[in-house]
Design a protein around this motif. Structure first.
Motif, PDB file in Angstrom:
ATOM      1  N   ASP A 107       0.986  -1.402   0.036  1.00 13.50           N
ATOM      2  CA  ASP A 107       0.129   0.026  -0.011  1.00 13.50           C
ATOM      3  C   ASP A 107       0.754   1.445  -0.062  1.00 13.50           C
ATOM      4  O   ASP A 107       0.739   2.173  -0.652  1.00 13.50           O
ATOM      5  N   THR A 113       4.209   1.520  -1.081  1.00 14.57           N
ATOM      6  CA  THR A 113       5.126   1.731  -2.423  1.00 14.57           C
ATOM      7  C   THR A 113       4.426   1.608  -3.600  1.00 14.57           C
ATOM      8  O   THR A 113       4.826   1.640  -4.541  1.00 14.57           O
ATOM      9  N   GLY A 114       3.249   0.798  -3.596  1.00 20.24           N
ATOM     10  CA  GLY A 114       2.687   0.572  -4.849  1.00 20.24           C
ATOM     11  C   GLY A 114       3.269  -0.686  -5.631  1.00 20.24           C
ATOM     12  O   GLY A 114       3.069  -0.816  -6.781  1.00 20.24           O
ATOM     13  N   GLN A 115       4.338  -1.277  -5.001  1.00 20.87           N
ATOM     14  CA  GLN A 115       5.115  -2.375  -5.537  1.00 20.87           C
ATOM     15  C   GLN A 115       4.467  -3.888  -5.395  1.00 20.87           C
ATOM     16  O   GLN A 115       3.624  -3.902  -4.096  1.00 20.87           O
TER      17      GLN A 115
END
Length: 306
Positions: free
Chosen positions: A119, A121-123
């Protein structure tokens, strides 16, 4: 004025942190998307025009507001600075996620730690080991601390004497536009990349020097000199190498992501990153913040004496 505004903004942000998904940020991003749709003809100059249209009116409002309020009352000018610093800085935006991940790893809740990291880092994080989660958390914390605290603070102080909070607003706007338009093979976004690279040049090096002073100085400087260039983004490499050397921990290295092993350069020195190093990383960032506050205090005192 600068030091008081900074202390008040940091205190307010600790008491009531503001999300990077707040209405002001979202409105600016929607405006940036609209400008790209209307002006992106695949040429460099279109990106320049769009950047200026997005940023100059915001700076004008910020500067004129500061001048007018400061003429009425010094305290109103101070309040204006505190408001914009509160909106542009965000220590809690990353420290909250950092703390949550650290707690989850201490409780052996790997799934929870992965979810919080994803949530933040979006990784993709579903395949990361506990040590990889800790390593990526330290890296993201170091980079976000720079973006949301140190660089914003640097430009606020640099321009505060004449333009109030305009430096902080300029930097935050430049970051958002680079995130939207930059980092791709597109002439439209090259100006946004160039502006942020220019704005980052000095604060990146001051921040890395702060990590060296507040941690293991020799290892931080050696890692900075010998490893920063191996990272894809040189500015990020400086920050991560200095932080890794100051902490005595290895960052970078391989990550298990997207059903493969993502190879990255080794950066830093010492032991491999683990959950045990997360409190030390938070402490290093906080010590650097206090160092910067002390420097700003001395700078403000020198101005007052002069």
């Amino acid at each position: 004025m600068s030091i008081l505004a900074l202390i008040l903004a940091l205190a307010l942000e600790q008491l009531r942190p503001i999300s990077n998904r707040n209405p002001l940020y979202l409105a600016f991003v929607r405006g940036a998307n609209r400008l790209e749709r209307n002006l992106n003809a695949g040429e460099y100059r279109n990106g320049v025009y769009a950047w200026l249209i997005a940023v100059l009116p915001l700076l004008l409002v910020t500067v004129l507001g500061y001048w007018l309020l400061n003429m009425v009352s010094v305290f109103l000018g101070l309040a204006w600075c505190v408001l914009w610093l509160y909106l542009t800085m965000g220590f809690r935006q990353f420290s909250h996620a950092f703390t949550g991940i650290s707690k989850a790893l201490q409780e052996d809740d790997l799934a929870g730690a992965r979810a919080l990291l994803a949530d933040w880092t979006g990784q993709s994080t579903s395949e990361l080991t506990p040590d990889e989660v800790a390593r990526l958390t330290i890296e993201q914390g170091v980079l976000d601390a720079f973006r949301f605290v140190f660089a914003t603070l640097f430009w606020f102080v640099a321009l505060a004497w004449v333009a109030g909070p305009a430096g902080a607003v300029l930097y935050r706007a430049a970051c958002l536009l680079q995130q939207k338009w930059g980092g791709r093979d597109d002439a439209f976004g090259r100006f946004a990349d160039a502006v942020l690279e220019l704005l980052d040049y000095l604060p990146v090096r001051f921040t890395a020097a702060g990590y060296a002073i507040m941690g293991n100085f020799e290892d931080a400087v050696e890692c900075w000199r010998s490893q920063a260039h191996t990272w894809g983004n040189f500015s990020n490499g400086i920050l991560l190498a200095a932080a890794g050397g100051a902490l005595g921990v290895k960052l970078g290295e391989a990550l298990h992501q997207d059903h493969t092993i993502k190879l990255r350069p080794e950066i830093g020195v010492g032991e491999p990153a683990s959950a045990d190093y997360l409190p030390s990383a938070v402490g290093l960032v906080w010590r650097n913040v206090l160092l910067w506050v002390a420097v700003v205090l001395l700078f403000s005192f020198a101005q007052w004496v002069a």
